[in-house]
Design a protein around this motif. Sequence first.
Motif, PDB file in Angstrom:
ATOM      1  N   UNK A 140       0.831  -1.205   0.000  1.00 31.98           N
ATOM      2  CA  UNK A 140       0.000   0.000   0.000  1.00 31.98           C
ATOM      3  C   UNK A 140       0.866   1.257   0.000  1.00 31.98           C
ATOM      4  N   UNK A 141       0.259   2.358  -0.433  1.00 30.87           N
ATOM      5  CA  UNK A 141       0.933   3.654  -0.436  1.00 30.87           C
ATOM      6  C   UNK A 141       0.022   4.675   0.234  1.00 30.87           C
ATOM      7  N   UNK A 142       0.639   5.635   0.911  1.00 33.28           N
ATOM      8  CA  UNK A 142      -0.100   6.679   1.615  1.00 33.28           C
ATOM      9  C   UNK A 142       0.826   7.876   1.789  1.00 33.28           C
ATOM     10  N   UNK A 143       0.250   9.037   2.047  1.00 35.49           N
ATOM     11  CA  UNK A 143       1.104  10.205   2.303  1.00 35.49           C
ATOM     12  C   UNK A 143       1.989   9.948   3.515  1.00 35.49           C
ATOM     13  N   UNK A 144       3.194  10.519   3.521  1.00 36.88           N
ATOM     14  CA  UNK A 144       4.070  10.341   4.689  1.00 36.88           C
ATOM     15  C   UNK A 144       3.390  10.862   5.947  1.00 36.88           C
ATOM     16  N   UNK A 145       3.514  10.092   7.028  1.00 36.56           N
ATOM     17  CA  UNK A 145       2.931  10.548   8.294  1.00 36.56           C
ATOM     18  C   UNK A 145       3.834  11.609   8.896  1.00 36.56           C
ATOM     19  N   UNK A 146       3.249  12.514   9.624  1.00 41.38           N
ATOM     20  CA  UNK A 146       4.031  13.623  10.195  1.00 41.38           C
ATOM     21  C   UNK A 146       5.017  13.089  11.205  1.00 41.38           C
ATOM     22  N   UNK A 147       6.287  13.250  10.888  1.00 37.56           N
ATOM     23  CA  UNK A 147       7.346  12.863  11.810  1.00 37.56           C
ATOM     24  C   UNK A 147       7.732  11.403  11.769  1.00 37.56           C
ATOM     25  N   UNK A 148       6.951  10.541  11.147  1.00 29.87           N
ATOM     26  CA  UNK A 148       7.286   9.118  11.125  1.00 29.87           C
ATOM     27  C   UNK A 148       8.568   8.899  10.354  1.00 29.87           C
ATOM     28  N   UNK A 149       9.540   8.328  11.011  1.00 34.62           N
ATOM     29  CA  UNK A 149      10.806   8.040  10.364  1.00 34.62           C
ATOM     30  C   UNK A 149      11.694   9.254  10.160  1.00 34.62           C
TER      31      UNK A 149
END
Length: 157
Positions: A140-149
Amino acid sequence: MREAGPPARLQLTDSTREVLKGDRLLPAGTEPAQARYIPKIPGAGTRGQIIHLFDAISQVGTNQVVVLNLGRREDMQVGHVMQIMQSGGTISDPYASEGSTEQVQLPPRRVGTLMVFKVFDRVSYALTMTATQAIHLHDSVAPPSSGAGRRQAPQPP
């Protein structure tokens, strides 16, 4: 060109990919190639899947092209950056009551990022920018989460 006319006949003198009997040559699109890509994040609700891998059977890595099931109808744009997620799967809970076979669903994990470089009505082509492990069909693909990684800047005292 060997013979002009409908259909024209050509002689292929060099190729970097397999060519099969019955393949057809089509005119190049009239849309000019984009020279610059400005990364941006799509809307928070944008979710999709990798539906095709170029030059691969089951998995790809960094700098390879994938096809997403997101296109203009989902407001995809050239430059959209998305994270690639894989299902966490299920495991047996080793701390459940004795003799229990309780299964625990692990959270999805981020395995890479990609950037869209060509958008059609129903699909988009994207380049995998990073990969921490193999990327598979149907990830799956999704917008980058805020701050994740991402590393957080130190806060002043």
